[in-house]
Scaffold this active site. Structure first.
Site, mmCIF file in Angstrom:
data_model
loop_
_atom_site.group_PDB
_atom_site.id
_atom_site.type_symbol
_atom_site.label_atom_id
_atom_site.label_comp_id
_atom_site.label_asym_id
_atom_site.label_seq_id
_atom_site.Cartn_x
_atom_site.Cartn_y
_atom_site.Cartn_z
ATOM 1 N N ASP A 15 11.000 -2.455 7.451
ATOM 2 C CA ASP A 15 11.415 -1.115 7.027
ATOM 3 C C ASP A 15 11.840 -0.229 8.197
ATOM 4 O OD1 ASP A 15 10.528 -1.881 4.414
ATOM 5 O OD2 ASP A 15 8.481 -1.398 5.042
ATOM 6 N N GLU A 16 12.365 -0.834 9.253
ATOM 7 C CA GLU A 16 12.784 -0.040 10.419
ATOM 8 C C GLU A 16 14.163 0.585 10.234
ATOM 9 O OE1 GLU A 16 12.054 -3.292 10.668
ATOM 10 O OE2 GLU A 16 10.317 -3.548 11.967
ATOM 11 N N ALA A 41 12.212 -8.077 0.865
ATOM 12 C CA ALA A 41 12.884 -7.074 1.688
ATOM 13 C C ALA A 41 13.518 -6.006 0.810
ATOM 14 C CB ALA A 41 13.972 -7.742 2.513
ATOM 15 N N GLN A 225 12.296 -8.279 7.169
ATOM 16 C CA GLN A 225 10.935 -8.191 7.699
ATOM 17 C C GLN A 225 10.991 -7.943 9.221
ATOM 18 O OE1 GLN A 225 11.456 -11.130 5.402
ATOM 19 N NE2 GLN A 225 11.157 -9.504 3.939
ATOM 20 N N THR A 300 10.600 0.398 -0.561
ATOM 21 C CA THR A 300 11.797 0.234 -1.398
ATOM 22 C C THR A 300 11.542 -0.815 -2.463
ATOM 23 O OG1 THR A 300 12.950 0.353 0.720
ATOM 24 C CG2 THR A 300 14.311 -0.033 -1.200
ATOM 25 N N ARG A 304 5.048 1.181 -2.819
ATOM 26 C CA ARG A 304 3.734 1.499 -2.269
ATOM 27 C C ARG A 304 3.882 2.527 -1.142
ATOM 28 N NH1 ARG A 304 1.453 -4.329 -0.534
ATOM 29 N NH2 ARG A 304 3.665 -4.666 -0.170
ATOM 30 N N ARG A 306 3.541 3.830 2.410
ATOM 31 C CA ARG A 306 3.376 3.066 3.652
ATOM 32 C C ARG A 306 2.317 3.705 4.542
ATOM 33 N NH1 ARG A 306 9.769 2.963 4.276
ATOM 34 N NH2 ARG A 306 10.234 1.287 2.823
HETATM 35 P P1 IMP Z 1 5.216 -11.270 1.312
HETATM 36 O O1 IMP Z 1 6.349 -11.420 2.260
HETATM 37 O O2 IMP Z 1 5.597 -10.684 -0.009
HETATM 38 O O3 IMP Z 1 4.429 -12.541 1.173
HETATM 39 O O4 IMP Z 1 4.184 -10.208 1.933
HETATM 40 C C1 IMP Z 1 3.458 -10.463 3.123
HETATM 41 C C2 IMP Z 1 3.302 -9.188 3.945
HETATM 42 O O5 IMP Z 1 4.559 -8.804 4.477
HETATM 43 C C3 IMP Z 1 2.809 -7.985 3.151
HETATM 44 O O6 IMP Z 1 2.026 -7.184 4.006
HETATM 45 C C4 IMP Z 1 4.079 -7.251 2.792
HETATM 46 O O7 IMP Z 1 3.867 -5.889 2.541
HETATM 47 C C5 IMP Z 1 4.875 -7.478 4.063
HETATM 48 N N1 IMP Z 1 6.319 -7.436 3.861
HETATM 49 C C6 IMP Z 1 7.099 -8.412 3.371
HETATM 50 N N2 IMP Z 1 8.395 -8.039 3.357
HETATM 51 C C7 IMP Z 1 8.433 -6.808 3.876
HETATM 52 C C8 IMP Z 1 9.497 -5.892 4.166
HETATM 53 O O8 IMP Z 1 10.686 -6.161 3.958
HETATM 54 N N3 IMP Z 1 9.131 -4.711 4.704
HETATM 55 C C9 IMP Z 1 7.839 -4.404 4.994
HETATM 56 N N4 IMP Z 1 6.819 -5.230 4.753
HETATM 57 C C10 IMP Z 1 7.113 -6.421 4.202
#
Ligand code: IMP
Length: 441
Positions: A15-16, A41, A225, A300, A304, A306
């Site tokens: 989310d940068e 994402a 990510q 997005t 949730r 942040r």
């Molecule tokens: P997952 O990728 O859904 O398995 O989530 C694993 C961790 O990565 C969790 O803490 C998510 O909130 C975080 N995460 C995954 N994708 C993103 C993203 O695009 N932005 C921010 N956090 C992410």
């Protein structure tokens, strides 16, 4: 060997604002590629007054100039992709197999991956706080060599779907009230319906990518990510299931290291994180709430709120080195300036203490209760109207930027001062305090 690939990588916890830089860099690009993760994402892009929320397709699609590619390393939920294509088309953006290509090697997320994501979270002693979009289970099946790929959908080969479903524990089906035999048929029918919608988009993207790189055409590789969420280098187990680093995204796209021309590391002027895991500079006070409100820090993808905190230069120093970052983009310079004015200061973490000053490499396994951030303080600012250049920024903001680039030893080339595509200062001829060559193309 032609070096023509520009990578855009997140250096914090996602989310940068990578989508915005990617959109900007799309000018003159032939290809824009996403190669890791899936619809976990979320990129929000504001272009020509219209807001687009994208989860799978690279943000540059809105400019309608380059071909967008979803590369082999992705895990793609066809239901989300089909919806995203339709939303773009309804918003006046042309999307067709002419400008969107899906790798036949990319893996597929089906409804049971999402259910499995929830099921596994419910079993964990310490939940990760995943986006519940099925990313981990899809990558697990891929590593286990029982995951379905886009080519299987196109070729209507569902052997692996059968094997995968049979590899899951009985308890999973019972908890979800699923009768395996009829469910398998239901999933095959679903895949056939996806095939009808996506058939023409699925192709061998390797050839298209090789053609572009060998001709020295500008290619943008858009990370999703971030470094802190990397499966190998992030805060395991509080991370995602792919390698969203500079080397990881290139490998997942099928691009060799010698083709990389530039790595743009994207950060916010503070830190935010969704999901669980260590966060050394986290603020659980009014300042943290203020950053969240002023920066609109709500996910997005999952909406949730942040977690927010100060910029962590110790962790970023490591990220910059491990990703060979050549240029930095700092977003939300406007937000942190306002925070500074409201509470009287902005803090930046420059060292950790743990009885004694600490080594940054342990940060991933220890949380803020054992590692203490040591801070430098800065003053806030307001970004003036019609600010388009670095020189037009307030002195306090320039001091902040210069401190960061000196600490990290990488020039700050892009500065985000607002949500719109045009709210970006680009320092074409860098003449900052550190001795770095000018990165003009
Ligand atoms: P997952 O990728 O859904 O398995 O989530 C694993 C961790 O990565 C969790 O803490 C998510 O909130 C975080 N995460 C995954 N994708 C993103 C993203 O695009 N932005 C921010 N956090 C992410």
């Amino acid at each position: 060997m032609r070096q023509s690939v520009i990578e855009i990588v997140g250096l914090q916890y996602g989310d940068e604002g990578k989508g915005k830089v990617s959109c900007f860099e799309t000018n003159e690009a032939t290809l824009i590629i996403r190669s890791t993760g899936g619809n976990n994402a979320g990129h929000t892009v504001v272009y020509k007054g219209q807001k687009y929320a994208l989860h799978l397709i690279p943000s540059g699609i809105v400019k309608q100039k380059a071909i967008c590619i979803l590369a082999p390393g992705m895990v793609i939920d066809p239901s989300v992709l089909i919806e995203e294509i339709k939303k773009l088309q309804n918003g006046g953006i042309a999307v067709s197999p002419e400008n969107l290509m899906i790798s036949d090697r990319a893996h597929v997320i089906l409804p049971y991956h999402r259910k499995m994501d929830e099921y596994q979270e419910s079993l964990r002693s310490n939940p990760v706080g995943t986006t519940k979009s099925g990313i981990g289970p899809a990558y697990a099946s891929k590593a286990n060599r029982i995951g379905l790929r886009m080519c299987d959908i196109v070729n209507m080969n569902f052997t692996l779907l059968h094997d995968e479903l049979n590899s899951f524990p009985k308890d999973f089906f019972e908890k979800n009230n699923i009768a395996l035999e009829s469910y398998e048929k239901e999933m095959i029918d679903l895949c056939i319906s996806y095939r009808g919608e996506l058939f023409d988009y699925v192709t061998n993207t390797g050839k298209v990518i090789n053609d572009a790189t060998s001709n020295g055409q500008k290619v943008v590789l858009e990370g999703a990510q971030a470094w802190g969420l990397d499966l190998d280098h992030g805060d395991y187990p509080f991370c995602t299931s792919s390698n969203p680093t500079a080397s990881g995204i290139a490998s997942a796209a099928g691009i060799g290291p010698m083709n990389i021309f530039k790595v743009i590391g994207v950060i916010k002027a503070y830190t935010s994180r969704v999901g669980e895991g260590p966060f050394i500079t986290e603020l659980n006070d009014a300042a943290g709430l203020l950053i969240r409100e002023l920066g609109h820090e709500y996910g997005t993808t999952t909406k949730r709120p942040r977690r927010c905190g100060w910029l962590d230069l110790v962790s970023l120093k490591n990220a910059v080195m491990a990703n060979s970052v050549t240029d930095l983009c700092i977003n939300h310079l406007d937000t942190i300036g306002k925070v500074g004015l409201k509470i009287g200061y902005i803090k930046v973490c420059t060292a950790y203490s743990y009885a004694a000053p600490f080594d940054p490499y342990v940060s991933s396994i220890l949380d803020g209760s054992t590692v203490h951030p040591l801070y430098n303080e800065f003053k806030g600012w307001t970004i003036p109207e019609n600010c388009h250049t670095f020189d037009q920024l307030p002195e306090e903001a320039k001091t902040y930027i210069r401190y960061i680039e000196n600490f990290l030893d990488v020039p700050v080339r892009y500065i985000g001062i607002g949500p719109r595509d045009e709210d970006m200062i680009v320092r074409n001829s860098f003449s900052g305090p550190i001795d770095k060559e000018d990165y003009m193309e």
